[in-house]
Design a protein around this motif. Structure first.
Motif, PDB file in Angstrom:
ATOM      1  N   VAL A  88      36.180  37.575  41.470  1.00  0.00           N
ATOM      2  CA  VAL A  88      36.721  38.659  40.656  1.00  0.00           C
ATOM      3  C   VAL A  88      36.121  39.964  41.157  1.00  0.00           C
ATOM      4  N   ASN A  89      36.980  40.902  41.553  1.00  0.00           N
ATOM      5  CA  ASN A  89      36.501  42.229  41.918  1.00  0.00           C
ATOM      6  C   ASN A  89      36.755  43.157  40.754  1.00  0.00           C
ATOM      7  N   LEU A  90      35.665  43.711  40.210  1.00  0.00           N
ATOM      8  CA  LEU A  90      35.787  44.593  39.062  1.00  0.00           C
ATOM      9  C   LEU A  90      35.710  46.045  39.488  1.00  0.00           C
TER      10      LEU A  90
ATOM     11  N   PRO B 230      32.796  35.309  35.287  1.00  0.00           N
ATOM     12  CA  PRO B 230      31.692  35.906  36.051  1.00  0.00           C
ATOM     13  C   PRO B 230      32.298  36.757  37.175  1.00  0.00           C
ATOM     14  N   ALA B 231      31.718  37.909  37.438  1.00  0.00           N
ATOM     15  CA  ALA B 231      32.296  38.788  38.451  1.00  0.00           C
ATOM     16  C   ALA B 231      31.300  39.089  39.545  1.00  0.00           C
ATOM     17  N   ARG B 232      31.834  39.409  40.735  1.00  0.00           N
ATOM     18  CA  ARG B 232      31.000  39.696  41.903  1.00  0.00           C
ATOM     19  C   ARG B 232      30.199  40.979  41.731  1.00  0.00           C
ATOM     20  N   ASN B 233      30.852  41.935  41.113  1.00  0.00           N
ATOM     21  CA  ASN B 233      30.266  43.269  41.142  1.00  0.00           C
ATOM     22  C   ASN B 233      30.308  43.939  39.784  1.00  0.00           C
ATOM     23  N   ILE B 234      29.437  43.483  38.866  1.00  0.00           N
ATOM     24  CA  ILE B 234      29.375  44.153  37.563  1.00  0.00           C
ATOM     25  C   ILE B 234      28.344  45.267  37.669  1.00  0.00           C
TER      26      ILE B 234
ATOM     27  N   ALA C 293      36.980  47.604  31.888  1.00  0.00           N
ATOM     28  CA  ALA C 293      37.035  47.467  33.347  1.00  0.00           C
ATOM     29  C   ALA C 293      38.354  46.804  33.722  1.00  0.00           C
ATOM     30  N   VAL C 294      38.650  46.865  35.010  1.00  0.00           N
ATOM     31  CA  VAL C 294      39.867  46.235  35.507  1.00  0.00           C
ATOM     32  C   VAL C 294      39.484  45.250  36.599  1.00  0.00           C
ATOM     33  N   ALA C 295      40.018  44.041  36.498  1.00  0.00           N
ATOM     34  CA  ALA C 295      39.710  43.023  37.499  1.00  0.00           C
ATOM     35  C   ALA C 295      40.871  42.897  38.475  1.00  0.00           C
TER      36      ALA C 295
ATOM     37  N   PHE D  72      32.948  39.315  32.262  1.00  0.00           N
ATOM     38  CA  PHE D  72      34.163  40.106  32.081  1.00  0.00           C
ATOM     39  C   PHE D  72      35.102  39.319  31.176  1.00  0.00           C
ATOM     40  N   HIS D  73      35.457  39.909  30.035  1.00  0.00           N
ATOM     41  CA  HIS D  73      36.299  39.209  29.085  1.00  0.00           C
ATOM     42  C   HIS D  73      37.707  39.749  29.127  1.00  0.00           C
ATOM     43  N   ALA D  74      38.636  38.834  29.430  1.00  0.00           N
ATOM     44  CA  ALA D  74      40.041  39.250  29.464  1.00  0.00           C
ATOM     45  C   ALA D  74      40.941  38.050  29.271  1.00  0.00           C
ATOM     46  N   GLU D  75      42.018  38.228  28.591  1.00  0.00           N
ATOM     47  CA  GLU D  75      43.056  37.212  28.434  1.00  0.00           C
ATOM     48  C   GLU D  75      42.481  35.861  27.983  1.00  0.00           C
ATOM     49  N   GLY D  76      41.548  35.910  27.011  1.00  0.00           N
ATOM     50  CA  GLY D  76      41.003  34.695  26.443  1.00  0.00           C
ATOM     51  C   GLY D  76      40.034  33.947  27.338  1.00  0.00           C
TER      52      GLY D  76
END
Lengths: 365, 299
Positions: A345-347, A260-264, A271-273, A252-256
């Motif tokens: 991270v919950n996506l 890694p996320a729990r639920n991709i 997406a929103v984290a 998940f790419h955000a804010e530079g």
């Protein structure tokens, strides 16, 4: 006694209070109906009690259909947010009311009524107030009397509508743990309505999160808190930092940062984290999984310290919580740039975030 | 219902502070104006009524009250009140209950209609009954066929009395019941009480002072009503004369002492009503003041 609610619909004019709600409440459990105001939680409770009629669906108490039973034959105990004590009766008479209005054949004698009432007043630890009038009691005392009154008729189920809603914070906390203890002693199947997530998580065996007349998620407090089914539940249970970004190459790419996320569940796209403030670690060294951010304010009171930051890339405000002890070790200063490494991270799909959570019908049980 | 008076009214605080105290002259002027007006328009007429009634001595006074026509007027007035007040008690409680506790179509209309007898001139109220039940009225011929007389007879007087006194009890109860809500009734139902038990044990005790207040006012008006009753009565002495109508007849016949003697009875009724009303106000104010402060501690 178990309670089953099946396909309940309820509309008030054009407003849909409940939309096809199905739920099971197990015997002896204390369940919290949690949600923002207007989500239908109180309406559901009142329908179970029989104070409101559903437009469609059925209510089963102990496997028996009760939808058409009048309120007084349902054998439920109901505790109102504003106590609803009979203002012209003493505390004793309030508690005795349910016994006195029984049909003559079932009505206990005066001595028996006296014994039962005093027993209940002992249970709520207010026997010394028996002769007082409700107006002479504090809010917390009134609510305990209301509870004793509800228990006097030996209800099969106990329904509590925002029982602590009208009380101040300190009394609320005391009553909360007291109610939990009482439940451990009596083990009556109980449902309480609240909009306070802390109250629900702390008190209940199971939490049912409701929104806009639907059930978003139901489960044990721990499970609901740690594995929220959707963005709404995550947002409603405790504080959340929200980051918008894109999914690429399994990250998940955000804010530079690449996280890694729990639920991709998606291979790509927006997406929103959702990140809990206590699940962000502060690092001095740059990290590919660290969000660069500038410290704005450090608030250190009590056991937990709160740090307010703003991301360098998109100027998104974030909040971090960490034990005061750890804060001292880091020696942070406002204005400094640090790197925030999320531990979980919950996506959620980006359409789900914000105002319109996708309805998820989580069946209880 | 009359508001509760606290132990220290706001005026007490207002008076003792020099910053808010009125100038002495203003104060004296206001007092003189208020008391003077009161004396001229209320006390003086009352004194005149009793003075005129007793001018020819107690014997004449007593004779005026005990002559057959006067007794008949007193009886009819009591009868009309004895029928109108209980009926309005039932109507008033039902209407107040319906308006305060249910949501239904036409609720606003019903609320307005309850006030109708207050806004319509009593003479019109009487005329309505003449037009409906009179010999030339809608149901006149039909009633005549069964030999039932309503206008210029006792039933007409009772009907007119019910009409003009209808709003008193409902008006008193509606705001009271609306303020109290229906949570206590709900609590009673959940605890297993029947509809009647809920009304008798929960609703009624909560509205009892307001209800009593309404009954007192309703009764005072029922006994004192002149206009509506005058239209439907026909003024038949010893038959369809109520006390206020009897006073008028006596007065028109220049029997002043007798007229004032009967009038003094009505005035006594008014004084008695006022006394009971103040007592009820005092009593209900006492009720709403718990006296002992609630304890904030939990244990």
């Amino acid at each position: 006694m178990s309670i089953r609610v099946e396909n309940i619909d309820k509309r008030f004019g054009t407003f849909t209070a409940l939309n096809d709600v199905t739920l099971d409440f197990r015997t002896g459990e204390l369940t919290a109906l949690l949600g923002p105001s207007g989500c239908g939680k109180t309406t559901l409770l009142r329908i179970i009690a029989g104070l409101e009629t559903a437009d469609a669906g059925r209510i089963l108490i102990a496997g028996e259909e009760t939808s058409d039973k009048p309120v007084r034959e349902r054998h439920v105990g109901f505790v109102f947010q504003h106590y609803a004590l009979f203002r012209h009766m003493s505390v004793f008479e309030n508690v005795a009311f349910g016994l006195r209005v029984k049909p003559r054949r079932e009505r206990p004698g005066e001595a028996e009524i006296r014994r039962r009432v005093m027993e209940l007043l002992d249970l709520v630890q207010l026997a010394w107030l028996a002769e007082r009038m409700p107006a002479q009691l504090s809010g917390g005392q009134r609510q305990r009397i209301a509870l004793a009154r509800a228990l006097a008729v030996e209800p099969q189920v106990l329904l509590l509508d925002e029982p602590f809603g009208a009380l101040d914070a300190k009394v609320r906390k005391e009553l909360r743990s007291w109610l939990r203890q009482l439940h451990e002693t009596l083990h009556i199947t109980s449902i309480f309505v609240t909009h306070d997530q802390e109250e629900a998580l702390e008190l209940a065996d199971r939490v049912v999160v409701m929104n806009r007349g639907r059930i978003e998620q139901a489960g044990p407090p721990q499970a609901v808190y740690e594995h929220p089914a959707n963005a709404f539940v995550h947002g409603f249970l405790g504080a959340s930092n929200i980051l918008r970004g894109t999914i690429r190459d399994g990250l998940f790419h955000a804010e530079g940062a690449s996280l890694p996320a729990r639920n991709i569940h998606q291979s790509g796209g927006e997406a929103v984290a959702y990140l809990r403030p206590h699940e962000l670690a502060i690092a001095r060294r740059p990290d590919p999984a660290g969000i660069p951010a500038e410290i704005r304010r450090i608030l250190a009171f009590g056991a937990l310290a709160r740090i307010e930051l703003i991301t360098l890339a998109g100027r998104v405000p974030l909040e971090v919580e960490l034990p005061r002890h750890d804060l001292a070790g880091l020696a942070l200063n406002p204005g400094e740039t640090v790197h925030l490494v999320p531990q979980g991270v919950n996506l959620f799909p980006s359409a789900e975030a914000g105002t319109l959570p996708k309805p998820v019908l989580a069946k209880a049980g | 219902m009359a508001g509760a008076t606290s132990t220290f009214p706001a005026s007490h605080r207002f008076e003792t502070r020099s910053a808010t105290r009125d100038h002495g002259l203003v104060r004296a002027l206001l007092l003189a104006l208020g008391l003077g007006f009161f004396a001229l328009f209320l006390i003086l007429p009352l004194v005149v009524v009793f003075a005129e009634a007793l001018r020819k001595g107690w014997e004449t006074y007593w004779a005026a009250l005990t002559e057959p026509d006067a007794l008949s007027a007193i009886r009819l007035t009591l009868l009309a009140a004895a029928i109108a007040v209980p009926l309005n008690l039932v109507f008033g409680v039902s209407a107040a209950w319906a308006i305060a506790k249910y949501q239904f179509r036409g609720k606003a209309l019903l609320t307005t209609l309850i006030d109708l007898p207050f806004s319509v001139s009593p003479v019109i109220a009487g005329l309505i009954y003449v037009l409906v039940f009179g010999a030339q009225g809608w149901f006149g011929p039909l009633l005549e066929g069964y030999d039932v007389r309503i206008i210029f007879a006792v039933p007409g007087i009772v009907l007119a009395t019910i009409f003009v006194t209808f709003p008193f009890i409902a008006r008193e109860l509606i705001p009271l019941m609306e303020a109290q809500g229906s949570e206590e009734e709900e609590a009673a139902l959940v605890l297993g009480a029947s509809g009647f038990q809920t009304f008798w044990r929960v609703t009624l005790p909560n509205i009892k002072w307001g209800l009593l207040y309404g009954v007192i006012l309703c009764n005072a008006r029922a006994m004192g009503e002149f206009g509506a009753v005058s239209v439907v009565s026909g003024h038949i002495r010893g038959m369809t004369n109520t006390m206020p109508l009897h006073v008028e007849i006596l007065y028109n016949e220049y029997q002043f002492a007798a007229a004032f003697a009967v009038a003094s009875l009505l005035a006594l009724l008014a004084l008695f009503t006022l006394a009971v009303k103040s007592f009820i106000e005092w009593k209900s104010a006492q009720k709403s003041d718990p006296g002992i402060r609630p304890e904030e501690s939990l244990t």
